[in-house]
Write an enzyme that holds these catalytic residues in place. Structure first.
Site, mmCIF file in Angstrom:
data_model
loop_
_atom_site.group_PDB
_atom_site.id
_atom_site.type_symbol
_atom_site.label_atom_id
_atom_site.label_comp_id
_atom_site.label_asym_id
_atom_site.label_seq_id
_atom_site.Cartn_x
_atom_site.Cartn_y
_atom_site.Cartn_z
ATOM 1 N N HIS A 138 0.833 -1.208 0.000
ATOM 2 C CA HIS A 138 0.000 0.000 0.000
ATOM 3 C C HIS A 138 0.873 1.266 0.000
ATOM 4 C CE1 HIS A 138 -3.676 2.319 1.163
ATOM 5 N NE2 HIS A 138 -2.789 3.106 1.721
ATOM 6 N N GLU A 139 1.794 1.334 0.940
ATOM 7 C CA GLU A 139 2.627 2.544 1.052
ATOM 8 C C GLU A 139 3.574 2.672 -0.146
ATOM 9 O OE1 GLU A 139 1.738 4.711 3.057
ATOM 10 O OE2 GLU A 139 0.607 3.545 4.519
ATOM 11 N N HIS A 142 1.683 4.225 -2.894
ATOM 12 C CA HIS A 142 1.656 5.690 -2.774
ATOM 13 C C HIS A 142 2.965 6.295 -3.280
ATOM 14 C CE1 HIS A 142 -2.118 6.112 -0.812
ATOM 15 N NE2 HIS A 142 -1.779 5.667 0.383
ATOM 16 N N CYS A 149 -7.785 3.655 -3.476
ATOM 17 C CA CYS A 149 -8.697 2.995 -4.408
ATOM 18 C C CYS A 149 -10.017 2.738 -3.694
ATOM 19 C CB CYS A 149 -8.064 1.678 -4.856
ATOM 20 S SG CYS A 149 -9.076 0.723 -5.983
ATOM 21 N N CYS A 154 -8.962 -4.105 -2.833
ATOM 22 C CA CYS A 154 -7.670 -3.697 -3.424
ATOM 23 C C CYS A 154 -6.707 -3.268 -2.324
ATOM 24 C CB CYS A 154 -7.894 -2.549 -4.406
ATOM 25 S SG CYS A 154 -6.353 -1.884 -5.072
ATOM 26 N N CYS A 173 -5.819 -4.192 -7.428
ATOM 27 C CA CYS A 173 -6.928 -4.479 -8.341
ATOM 28 C C CYS A 173 -6.416 -4.238 -9.769
ATOM 29 C CB CYS A 173 -8.130 -3.592 -8.021
ATOM 30 S SG CYS A 173 -7.942 -1.875 -8.546
ATOM 31 N N CYS A 176 -5.460 -0.516 -10.506
ATOM 32 C CA CYS A 176 -4.257 -0.043 -9.795
ATOM 33 C C CYS A 176 -3.002 -0.734 -10.333
ATOM 34 C CB CYS A 176 -4.388 -0.272 -8.290
ATOM 35 S SG CYS A 176 -5.593 0.818 -7.513
HETATM 36 ZN ZN LIG Z 1 -2.952 5.101 2.049
HETATM 37 ZN ZN LIG Z 2 -7.293 -0.572 -6.730
#
Ligand SMILES: [Zn+2]
Ligand SMILES: [Zn+2]
Length: 187
Positions: A138-139, A142, A149, A154, A173, A176
């Site tokens: 996740h990070e 970014h 999202c 996701c 997903c 992304c």
């Molecule tokens: Zn975040």
């Molecule tokens: Zn996504």
């Protein structure tokens, strides 16, 4: 493409870096830097981030950590990911699982609130690794310019609670994934 560097910050359970390194390589689909070299390298551990200590909250300021560790990124690197067991917060958020700036160079993720023991439940290393991998992806997303999202499954969906982390997949997903691949080609 240059390297992604992975390091421990202020102490980390042994073996975690190796496990995480594998997961990132597989899930991000990074191309090898050259025929004989993996795209992710580990750096020697960084010392405890005393400069970021928030005494009243007994936490560490994740924004300050990002700024500081970005100076430790070697010249042949594009990102530095620091993993810590210390509890993280920011001046506006009472806690964070991890933090990265959009298109930034540095990522920090804490195992503190990803552990079952934090919620007074029995230790579960497999679950910890799964949560940690999701939070890192996740990070890192970014840091490659991806925003939150709306698909709850996701890995780029926003998660402010541990249940939200457990709900999502350990993957991007299709949309992304496409955005990420386009960003990786740019590098
Ligand atoms: Zn975040
Ligand atoms: Zn996504």
């Amino acid at each position: 493409m240059d390297y992604i560097y992975l390091t421990a910050l202020g102490g980390l359970q042994e073996g975690v870096l190796d496990l995480v390194q594998n997961i990132i390589t597989t899930r991000i689909n990074l191309p090898p830097c050259s025929e004989h070299s993996e795209p992710i390298k580990t750096l020697s551990p960084l010392p405890s981030p005393d400069y970021a200590y928030l005494e009243k909250r007994n936490q560490y300021d994740a924004s300050k950590i990002l700024e500081q560790i970005s100076h430790s990124l070697p010249q042949d690197g594009i990102k530095i990911i620091a993993l810590t067991e210390l509890d993280l917060g920011t001046l506006v958020l009472s806690y964070v699982f991890g933090l990265a700036e959009l298109e930034g160079k540095a990522v920090v993720v804490s195992t503190c609130r990803l552990r079952q023991e934090f919620y007074r439940l029995p230790r579960n290393d497999a679950l910890l690794l799964e949560r940690l991998s999701k939070e890192i992806l996740h990070e890192l997303g970014h840091s490659f310019g991806l925003v939150h999202c709306l698909q709850p499954y996701c890995v780029m969906s926003r998660s402010t609670t541990i249940n939200q982390i457990d709900t999502k997949m350990q993957d991007f997903c299709p949309r992304c994934r496409e955005l990420l691949n386009a960003k990786l080609v740019d590098k």
